[in-house]
Scaffold this motif. Structure first.
Motif, PDB file in Angstrom:
ATOM      1  N   UNK A 350      -9.260  -5.367  13.625  1.00 52.61           N
ATOM      2  CA  UNK A 350     -10.331  -5.186  12.647  1.00 52.61           C
ATOM      3  C   UNK A 350     -11.621  -5.840  13.154  1.00 52.61           C
ATOM      4  N   UNK A 351     -12.715  -5.064  13.098  1.00 48.90           N
ATOM      5  CA  UNK A 351     -14.032  -5.528  13.550  1.00 48.90           C
ATOM      6  C   UNK A 351     -14.921  -5.849  12.342  1.00 48.90           C
ATOM      7  N   UNK A 352     -16.023  -6.523  12.602  1.00 47.67           N
ATOM      8  CA  UNK A 352     -16.983  -6.847  11.542  1.00 47.67           C
ATOM      9  C   UNK A 352     -17.516  -5.549  10.942  1.00 47.67           C
ATOM     10  N   UNK A 359     -11.294   2.486   8.743  1.00 53.10           N
ATOM     11  CA  UNK A 359     -10.296   2.373   9.816  1.00 53.10           C
ATOM     12  C   UNK A 359      -9.289   3.509   9.728  1.00 53.10           C
ATOM     13  N   UNK A 360      -8.847   3.813   8.518  1.00 56.51           N
ATOM     14  CA  UNK A 360      -7.858   4.888   8.347  1.00 56.51           C
ATOM     15  C   UNK A 360      -8.419   6.230   8.788  1.00 56.51           C
ATOM     16  N   UNK A 361      -9.653   6.536   8.353  1.00 56.62           N
ATOM     17  CA  UNK A 361     -10.264   7.820   8.701  1.00 56.62           C
ATOM     18  C   UNK A 361     -10.541   7.917  10.198  1.00 56.62           C
ATOM     19  N   UNK A 376       3.552  -5.499   5.966  1.00 51.91           N
ATOM     20  CA  UNK A 376       3.561  -6.968   5.915  1.00 51.91           C
ATOM     21  C   UNK A 376       2.360  -7.547   5.183  1.00 51.91           C
ATOM     22  N   UNK A 377       1.325  -6.719   4.897  1.00 54.71           N
ATOM     23  CA  UNK A 377       0.147  -7.236   4.189  1.00 54.71           C
ATOM     24  C   UNK A 377      -0.436  -6.140   3.306  1.00 54.71           C
ATOM     25  N   UNK A 386     -10.364  -9.517  12.851  1.00 57.57           N
ATOM     26  CA  UNK A 386      -9.374 -10.093  13.772  1.00 57.57           C
ATOM     27  C   UNK A 386      -7.955  -9.681  13.445  1.00 57.57           C
ATOM     28  N   UNK A 387      -7.722  -9.128  12.239  1.00 56.91           N
ATOM     29  CA  UNK A 387      -6.373  -8.654  11.914  1.00 56.91           C
ATOM     30  C   UNK A 387      -5.983  -7.511  12.853  1.00 56.91           C
TER      31      UNK A 387
END
Length: 610
Positions: A350-352, A359-361, A376-377, A386-387
């Protein structure tokens, strides 16, 4: 020669003679009727005959006919005599020839027979004489002398009659030679002459004809799988020679021999296809079969008839085809592919500025699919720079799946049919027929992938064992006294028949009447019309506005839910919403407003008794 004419006296004498004939003489003659007919014809022709006899031409014609008949008879007689004389001469010639043959050939054959059998005749007579001599000598001089005399006599006979043996052989030898010739010809003709097939300087077998070899080569060519390279060809150039052999090869046997001789170029192998596409070809077919079976073995249970173990892909092994040796693959390389991964795990950091939706699209997923890949989350609540998110899991090239078939019985819910009844108070119900649940027999297939215990379930079939019984109920539509009133251009009905009381009527600070009722109680259209508004308002909550025409409108607010939509035509008394406490409300009630000619009026004008 002149014709002799019969006189009337002659004819009379003949007639008298006929009449005087005895019964025996007239036996076999035609009946009297026939004789009378003939006599009548003769009597009719007599004048003509008499006249013809007087003509000189008649005598000439008669003489001519006589001469012709005599000549024909004489000529035929001479011909018969000539034929008989010819046959007699031929017979005499054949008889003379037979006598000549008998005298010459017969004598020669007889002489040859005597010369052929003379040694055997002399031998037979000599044996008789030797036997008599030895018997006589034995009686007079003893057995030893008898034997000596017999042998001496035999020796003298051999010397004396040796020429007879040579003469006999002169006849026997041609016969023996002829017999030997016939035997040799018959033996040679009985030999099985075939073609010896030579490939690469080596005789590989015998065939009846060249077509057998050509057919064997064609069979091998047809069996060769060139793996898509149609330009590759397999050729064998043989040489043939004539040979004698009782062992012949058919097309299949010759094909097997040629396959052995061509092992450096083609080999029989096993091909493995995955989803219809060729994966590889190997000569270790038996070991490949065992490996494929070993992948499924841990999941199989021979005691469970409802369990089926398969692969997630269609795997097919084909044995027996021929392949060029340079296209073969070793078994371990095939195992490495089957047990490896088709696709590795795909992740994203994951970015800023990233959001779950963006992200999904970016990867063509929905947010729910992205969440499923990251159990898990909770990505809607925990989404930080950072994820590391999993976009897709690693996919094995070949995975085992267990398919379990199960049969269950499921209840079928019954339907409820509601019929309006004017005999029952509004919004009250009466059951006319109780409902009964039905029963279905359903077959499901649960599919488990790998070691997972979470199945994907698919319904295979459904059979109804018992049909459900529909519940029938009556819903009251009868309004209490005072709930139906006359108004301008029609009638009005009270909007909440199951009301509990009035909180407040319309006033300077309140635009309508608040009708208290239980949560979910029905709100009905005060009159028929068209729904102009059905939606949400920050103060009214869920509300409905109906245009009744003629400048009349009604509004119903704070509903828990709506039963109509904008543009829908409704009838008087039709349920349009249900009592609730949405919007600016502190309790369950229906806020009701009325308009006439575009002016809001108090409902108390018509429903003062409520």
């Amino acid at each position: 020669m002149a014709l002799k004419e019969k006189t009337p006296l002659d004819e009379q004498a003949a007639e008298q003679a006929e009449q005087a004939a005895t019964p025996a003489e007239t036996a076999g003659k035609k009946p009297a009727v026939a004789r009378k007919g003939r006599a009548a014809m003769k009597k009719a022709l007599d004048p003509l005959v008499t006249k013809a006899k007087k003509k000189p031409q008649t005598a000439v014609l008669g003489q001519f006919l006589y001469d012709v008949g005599f000549w024909a008879e004489y000529t035929a007689l001479r011909g018969c005599r000539a034929v008989r004389a010819g046959w007699k001469a031929v017979g005499q010639r054949f008889l003379a020839l037979g006598q000549l043959l008998r005298r010459t050939v017969g004598a020669g054959l007889l002489n040859a027979w005597h010369e052929l059998t003379a040694p055997f005749t002399r031998f037979h007579n000599g044996i008789k004489n030797i036997t008599a001599l030895m018997r006589e000598k034995k009686q007079s001089e003893g057995g030893l002398v008898a034997v000596k005399e017999g042998l001496a006599y035999f020796g003298r006979g051999v010397l004396r009659y040796a020429p007879l043996i040579r003469t006999s052989f002169a006849y026997v030898m041609p016969l023996l030679a002829l017999g030997l010739f016939v035997y040799v010809v018959n033996t040679v003709l009985s030999y099985n002459y075939v073609l010896a097939v030579e490939v690469n300087g080596k005789v590989v077998g015998h065939v009846q004809n060249e077509q057998v070899f050509d057919a064997a080569t064609a069979e091998l060519t047809q069996r060769i799988d060139a793996l898509g390279d149609e330009s590759r060809e397999f050729t064998i150039v043989p040489t043939y020679s004539v040979d004698v052999s009782d062992t012949l090869m058919d097309e299949a046997q010759m094909a097997n021999i040629l396959l052995q001789e061509s092992s450096d170029e083609i080999q029989e192998a096993t091909a493995i296809y995955v989803n219809g596409s060729l994966l590889a070809v190997t000569t270790e077919g038996e070991a490949l079969h065992e490996f494929i079976d070993s992948l499924k073995a841990p999941y199989e249970d021979p005691n469970d008839p409802n369990l089926r173990v398969e692969f997630t892909k269609d795997v097919e092994l084909q044995d027996g085809n021929l392949y060029f040796t340079d296209s073969l693959t070793d078994l371990q390389s095939i195992i490495d592919v089957l047990t490896g991964e088709e696709q590795g795990e795909v992740t994203y950091t994951v970015q800023q500025g990233d959001m779950p939706g963006t992200v999904a699209s970016k990867f063509g997923l929905s947010v729910s699919q992205l969440q499923a890949e990251n159990p898990q989350q909770d990505i809607l609540k925990e989404f930080f720079v950072g994820d590391v998110l999993t976009i897709s899991q690693a996919m094995p090239y070949l995975e085992v799946k267990r398919v379990v078939t199960r049969t269950v019985q499921e209840e079928i819910p019954y339907d409820t049919v509601t019929t309006d009844s004017a005999d029952l108070p509004f919004d009250t119900y009466k059951i006319e027929q109780e409902g009964e649940e039905g029963l279905d027999e359903v077959v499901y297939e649960d599919t488990y992938y790998g070691d997972s215990n979470t199945p994907e379930t698919v319904e295979i079939s459904r059979t109804t064992l018992k049909e459900p019984v529909t519940r029938v109920r009556l819903r009251g539509t009868k309004l209490a006294n005072g709930m139906v009133v006359s108004g301008t251009n029609g009638t009005w009905v009270w909007p909440v028949p199951a009301y509990k009381g009035i909180s407040r009527w319309m006033s300077a600070s309140h635009k309508g009447v608040d009708i208290r009722a239980n949560y979910g109680a029905s709100i009905i259209a005060s009159d028929g019309g068209v729904v102009t508004t059905a939606g949400w308002h920050y103060s009214y909550g869920n509300y409905v506005i109906i245009n009744h025409g003629g400048g009349r409108q009604t509004l119903y607010a704070h509903a828990s839910s709506l039963a109509v939509h904008a543009g829908q035509a409704v009838s008087q008394g039709q349920v349009i919403a249900y009592v609730g406490s949405t919007g600016n409300s502190t309790g369950n009630h229906c806020h009701f407003e009325m308009f006439e000619n575009g002016v809001r009026i108090s409902a108390k004008k018509y429903f003062a008794g409520m």
